[in-house]
Design a protein around this motif. Structure first.
Motif, PDB file in Angstrom:
ATOM      1  N   ALA A 746       0.760  -1.225  -0.027  1.00 31.57           N
ATOM      2  CA  ALA A 746      -0.095  -0.031  -0.041  1.00 31.57           C
ATOM      3  C   ALA A 746       0.881   1.376  -0.113  1.00 31.57           C
ATOM      4  O   ALA A 746       0.750   1.991  -0.751  1.00 31.57           O
ATOM      5  N   GLN A 747       1.797   1.312   0.786  1.00 30.62           N
ATOM      6  CA  GLN A 747       2.976   2.447   1.052  1.00 30.62           C
ATOM      7  C   GLN A 747       3.416   2.709  -0.311  1.00 30.62           C
ATOM      8  O   GLN A 747       3.845   3.597  -0.942  1.00 30.62           O
ATOM      9  N   PHE A 748       4.077   1.283  -1.004  1.00 30.67           N
ATOM     10  CA  PHE A 748       4.604   1.179  -2.137  1.00 30.67           C
ATOM     11  C   PHE A 748       3.984   2.034  -3.282  1.00 30.67           C
ATOM     12  O   PHE A 748       4.396   2.959  -3.982  1.00 30.67           O
ATOM     13  N   PHE A 749       2.727   1.695  -3.369  1.00 27.82           N
ATOM     14  CA  PHE A 749       1.800   2.170  -4.415  1.00 27.82           C
ATOM     15  C   PHE A 749       1.565   3.702  -4.462  1.00 27.82           C
ATOM     16  O   PHE A 749       1.486   4.443  -5.371  1.00 27.82           O
ATOM     17  N   THR A 750       1.313   3.977  -3.142  1.00 28.54           N
ATOM     18  CA  THR A 750       1.391   5.456  -2.784  1.00 28.54           C
ATOM     19  C   THR A 750       2.467   6.289  -3.260  1.00 28.54           C
ATOM     20  O   THR A 750       2.288   7.200  -3.744  1.00 28.54           O
ATOM     21  N   ARG A 751       3.695   5.723  -2.824  1.00 30.86           N
ATOM     22  CA  ARG A 751       4.788   6.524  -3.405  1.00 30.86           C
ATOM     23  C   ARG A 751       5.106   6.466  -4.677  1.00 30.86           C
ATOM     24  O   ARG A 751       5.309   7.590  -5.382  1.00 30.86           O
ATOM     25  N   LEU A 752       4.677   5.362  -5.389  1.00 26.44           N
ATOM     26  CA  LEU A 752       4.791   5.250  -6.670  1.00 26.44           C
ATOM     27  C   LEU A 752       3.697   6.380  -7.496  1.00 26.44           C
ATOM     28  O   LEU A 752       4.168   7.045  -8.383  1.00 26.44           O
ATOM     29  N   GLY A 753       2.465   6.448  -6.896  1.00 32.11           N
ATOM     30  CA  GLY A 753       1.395   7.525  -7.356  1.00 32.11           C
ATOM     31  C   GLY A 753       2.095   9.138  -7.218  1.00 32.11           C
ATOM     32  O   GLY A 753       2.135   9.802  -7.928  1.00 32.11           O
TER      33      GLY A 753
END
Length: 978
Positions: A746-753
């Motif tokens: 969840a954190q990873f994809f938030t940072r990706l976004g």
């Protein structure tokens, strides 16, 4: 280009070949261990051809017949060498040497052997031009490098090992090959242009009396030259020319990297930039050499468009022409008119001008540069074909001239025998037929050279040179009084000459111009008369001047842009036409002058590429940028967007692109950019945290999609549109990534976004890519930046408002993982295809539309619903007022939500035009109404596009589109909407 072989040896050479064959056989007979009796008829035919053409080869094989016998027996005459094979032979010869004299002797004998082999294969057409040049360049590389490798340890033994003062590491020399050696284009009897360098200062260690590194490498350089250059009884290896080094013959033989960088930065001249294009590390420390070339690259390739290079090349050419005339060298196929140098100048003009920004031009071999000029659209294919074929013919001719006696010359011979030889080697029956073909190619090359390099002020009429726009020079230089200046402007077509004069005066005293240096001011003085001369050719010169002068002021301090427009009258003409047509374009070019580059190629400007070509072009640009150079990647993305946006606008203004195609191109552009932005963001985020995982434990790659809503989703982008985006992933929110610094998915994809948004919205020198609106994501601005696919479906199913389902009608996967994209499409179909309560749906859609009209519509006409809605002078908001664009969009969305349960084809498309076509096909809307809505929708959008290009709001007079609006309102009511 391949040259033909004459089927038979001309009678002219019969006696010569017979004598040469006898001389060779006699030399063989003196060495009983040798025999040529087993040579085939084909081998003797090759010998006859070579013996007829080359005195040099004949001399070598008579002196050392064993060499030719061995070359024939080994098969080396009949095949191309494998990579590294030639170097291996040179290395063996060098390593066998016990002394410097023996090193020199071994290298010279190897050179003779390889030269015989290369000329033999060239004359018998077993090797083409590129292969011959590569072999010769490989021979030079190996000779220099092996001589250096032999000399360096012995030099260290004598004087100590040079140690860098800063690094504390042993130092090696870097040998740069310039010119034809650097470009792997050596000719048959070329000298080699070298520059010697070493990384850093310091002293030698390991001996009683240490030497300064400079002195160490100077002495080593002298020994290296001695190993290669002097003519001995064994001949020479290569003539070494060191005059391209800083300060030429008067300069130090070897310089440190810092000294070289400082010299080129402070004192480097235009011809040195031209020479440095082809610089290549040919010997010594390859790693340090690559660092040196990186240091010097900004000197060669400027980050802006550098049209001043044209003037420098023109000056160089004039000096060469003067020398040619002075020395009577018109017959020189390299330096004379239409010669080899002119093709090189054409290619290098484009490299120097554009190479700082177009990395594909940062190449050395001329034929590859020509291919790039063709592929990137700088020159038409027909021009490139002539330049390539003419250049190859000249290079083959050059090799023929030099093959005769191994002499460094490009002069056509006077002797009848040598003329016959050259014609024969080039595949012609006689000298006149060869010479006619030669002059044809020289004429074509010279013509193309003049198109690229010639001075735009040159006029070949009998009156001599005429300055374009010269009649406006007195006005610009204030050499006439105000009354005369106004009269000249008025007579030329200016409606308000006093205002125009005031604008010119304001430019003249602006801070930017006052700060200009002499050269920049001279360029401005050359440009303004041209500008005025072309402005008066327009119907409204006042408007042209008003829109273009801010650009002139903006680029005044970077006067290379003025040179660009001065050198290219066609580009100036296109600039004025576009600025007259659109203040939006004028503002874009003023803010980002690098867009002037796009005006150079008319064909490319008015023919934007299709989606696959767009994506491929951007991908190619980014692959040439180091992965860790984020700044340059962001600039490349922005320049790409600016350039292609300008092409689309220019094509629209020129009438080459209808409205629907304009939106297609702008949408394709956004998708190509988003695809690369996602790739960059993914790479950067994964490098820090590793890859996220799905619930089944497999790695996401990327397991992420960017969904476009609104205009981008509906393939209806306009000029300056923002992007409505939603980010969705299918990772397991609880699972950690597999990197050194793991975080949950969840954190990873938030940072990706966040990374994607940063790449899209950050302001750089070239602006930002797009404004991004993320408010259509689940729960809007208060929701998570990135949703899992499951969470997205649950929200749409249980919490979303009707207006959010309306927005989903126009939602489309733009880029990302195909599997997640397919799953999203399935979710979209399930949500939108639900059976609905039609009265309730009608009420909710009508309520939302009423709110929008109240908040965004024209107050004076109650958003187009009051009695004065069609009166002259009352504004009509094309998008928001009743009967406008949003009414049509809401009807289409209502229809999709109301009927897609029974007619799933309505969900196939996300754009309004094709959904209306589906409504017609399904019989859900009368054909006449569907056609009317499509045509009205396109008419409204065309009007909105025109307003945008004029930098005006989407508001027009209410007298326009009266009937169309009434018809839209009628259909609105018939659908039960209020």
């Amino acid at each position: 280009m391949s040259l033909p072989l004459l089927a038979e040896l001309p009678a002219t050479f019969t006696a010569l070949v017979s004598r040469n064959a006898q001389s060779f056989r006699a030399a063989v007979a003196l060495q009983p261990e040798l025999t040529v009796e087993d040579w085939s008829a084909d081998r003797w035919a090759q010998f006859a051809r070579v013996a007829a053409a080359s005195d040099f080869v004949l001399e070598q094989v008579v002196r050392d017949p064993a060499m030719l016998v061995d070359l024939a027996a080994s098969g080396e005459l009949d095949r191309a060498f494998a990579p590294g094979e030639l170097c291996t032979q040179i290395a063996a010869a060098a390593q066998a040497a016990e002394s410097e004299d023996e090193l020199a002797r071994n290298l010279r004998r190897q050179r003779s052997r390889q030269q015989v082999r290369i000329i033999w294969r060239d004359l018998t057409r077993q090797a083409d031009l590129v292969q011959t040049c590569r072999d010769l360049s490989d021979l030079a590389d190996a000779s220099i490098d092996q001589a250096y490798n032999w000399l360096y340890p012995r030099h260290c033994q004598q004087f100590g090992t040079p140690i860098g003062h800063r690094s504390g590491q042993p130092q090696h020399m870097v040998v740069l090959g310039m010119g034809k050696l650097g470009a792997v284009e050596l000719n048959l009897s070329s000298d080699i242009d070298l520059i010697f360098a070493f990384p850093e200062g310091g002293e030698t260690e390991g001996v009683k009396r240490s030497l300064d590194n400079q002195e160490f490498f100077t002495r080593l350089g002298q020994r290296l030259i001695k190993a290669l250059d002097p003519i001995t009884v064994d001949g020479f290896v290569f003539r070494v020319d060191m005059r391209l080094r800083p300060y030429g013959s008067a300069g130090a033989l070897v310089l440190s990297f810092n000294a070289l960088e400082q010299y080129y930065q402070d004192q480097g001249r235009d011809w040195e930039r031209y020479a440095m294009i082809k610089a290549r590390v040919v010997a010594g420390d390859q790693v340090a050499g690559a660092q040196l070339l990186d240091l010097l690259r900004p000197f060669v390739y400027r980050r802006y468009l550098d049209f001043s290079a044209i003037e420098a090349l023109r000056t160089m050419k004039q000096l060469i022409q003067q020398e040619v005339r002075r020395k009577g060298m018109a017959e020189n196929i390299k330096l004379g008119a239409g010669g080899i140098r002119e093709v090189e100048f054409i290619a290098q003009a484009f490299q120097l001008i554009h190479g700082g920004r177009d990395l594909s031009l940062q190449q050395r071999p001329l034929l590859k540069v020509l291919s790039t000029l063709e592929g990137q659209g700088y020159l038409p294919s027909a021009v490139i074909a002539e330049l390539r074929e003419g250049y190859e013919f000249l290079r083959y001719t050059e090799h023929a001239i030099q093959a005769i006696a191994d002499r460094q010359t490009q002069m056509l011979p006077d002797a009848e025998l040598d003329r016959a030889r050259i014609a024969f080697m080039l595949g012609f029956a006689d000298w006149p037929s060869f010479h006619a073909q030669l002059m044809h190619w020289r004429g074509r090359i010279d013509w193309h050279f003049r198109q690229v390099i010639a001075d735009p002020d040159e006029d070949e009429n009998e009156e001599g040179e005429v300055i374009v726009g010269g009649e406006w020079l007195p006005l610009w230089e204030e050499a006439q009084n105000e009354e005369a200046a106004c009269r000249q402007l008025q007579d030329a077509g200016f409606a308000d000459p006093q205002k125009a004069l005031k604008q010119l005066a304001g430019l003249r005293v602006s801070p930017q111009l006052r700060a200009m240096q002499r050269l920049g001011r001279e360029r401005l003085d050359a440009f303004i008369p041209r500008l005025l001369a072309q402005a008066v050719e327009h119907a409204d010169p006042d408007l042209v001047l008003e829109r273009v002068l801010p650009l002139v002021e903006a680029v005044a301090r970077r006067s290379a842009y003025l040179v660009l427009l001065t050198e290219n009258p066609g580009a100036l003409r296109r600039l004025l036409t576009l600025c007259a047509a659109s203040p939006w374009i004028a503002e874009q070019i003023t803010r980002f002058p690098l867009l002037l580059d796009e005006l150079l190629n008319e064909g490319r400007l008015f023919s934007p590429p299709q989606a696959p070509e767009l994506a491929a072009e951007l991908r190619e640009r980014l692959t040439r940028i180091p992965e860790d150079d984020l700044e340059q990647q962001m600039e490349a993305l922005r320049h790409f967007k600016l350039a292609h946006s300008l092409r689309v606008a220019a094509s629209e203004i020129a009438g080459n692109l209808p409205l629907m195609k304009v939106s297609d191109y702008l949408t394709w552009l956004a998708e190509a950019i988003l695809n690369q932005v996602l790739a960059l963001a993914w790479r950067q985020t994964v490098s820090r945290h590793g890859q996220p995982k799905r619930s089944d434990g497999s790695l996401c790659d990327p397991g992420f999609i960017i969904v476009g809503y609104g205009k981008v989703g509906g393939i209806e982008l306009g000029h300056g549109s923002d992007l409505d985006l939603v980010f969705i992933h299918d990772g397991d929110p609880q699972a950690d990534t597999d990197g050194a610094k793991p975080i949950d998915s969840a954190q990873f994809f938030t940072r990706l976004g966040q990374r994607i948004i940063h790449l899209l919205t950050t302001q750089t020198n070239s602006g930002q890519l797009y404004d991004v609106d993320m408010r259509l994501r689940p729960s809007g601005a208060s929701g998570l930046l990135v949703s899992s696919l499951g969470a997205f479906e649950r929200y749409q199913q249980n919490e979303a408002w009707t207006w959010e389902h309306q927005a989903l009608v126009r939602a489309r996967v733009l880029v990302g993982c195909p599997q997640v994209g397919a799953a999203f499409e399935a979710v979209r179909a399930r949500i939108l295809g639900q059976a609905r309560d039609l009265p309730k749906l009608q009420a909710e859609v009508s309520e939302m539309r009423a709110k929008m009209r109240d908040n965004l519509g024209t107050k004076l006409s109650a958003a187009g619903t009051a009695a004065n809605a069609f009166d002259a002078g009352v504004p009509f908001d094309i998008k928001q007022d009743a009967g406008g664009i949003v009414d049509i969009e809401f009807m289409v969305q209502y229809a999709a939500l109301a009927w897609s349960h029974d007619h799933p084809a309505l969900l196939r498309w996300t754009d309004n035009i094709r959904i209306l076509e589906e409504l017609e096909q399904a019989g859900l809307m009368p054909a006449s109404d569907a056609v009317l809505l499509r045509e009205v929708y396109k008419a409204f959008r065309s009007a909105a596009h025109r307003q945008a290009l004029q930098k005006q709001a989407g508001v027009i007079d209410a007298e326009q589109f009266v009937q169309e609006r009434q018809e839209v309102r009628r259909i609105w009511s018939q659908l039960g909407l209020s």
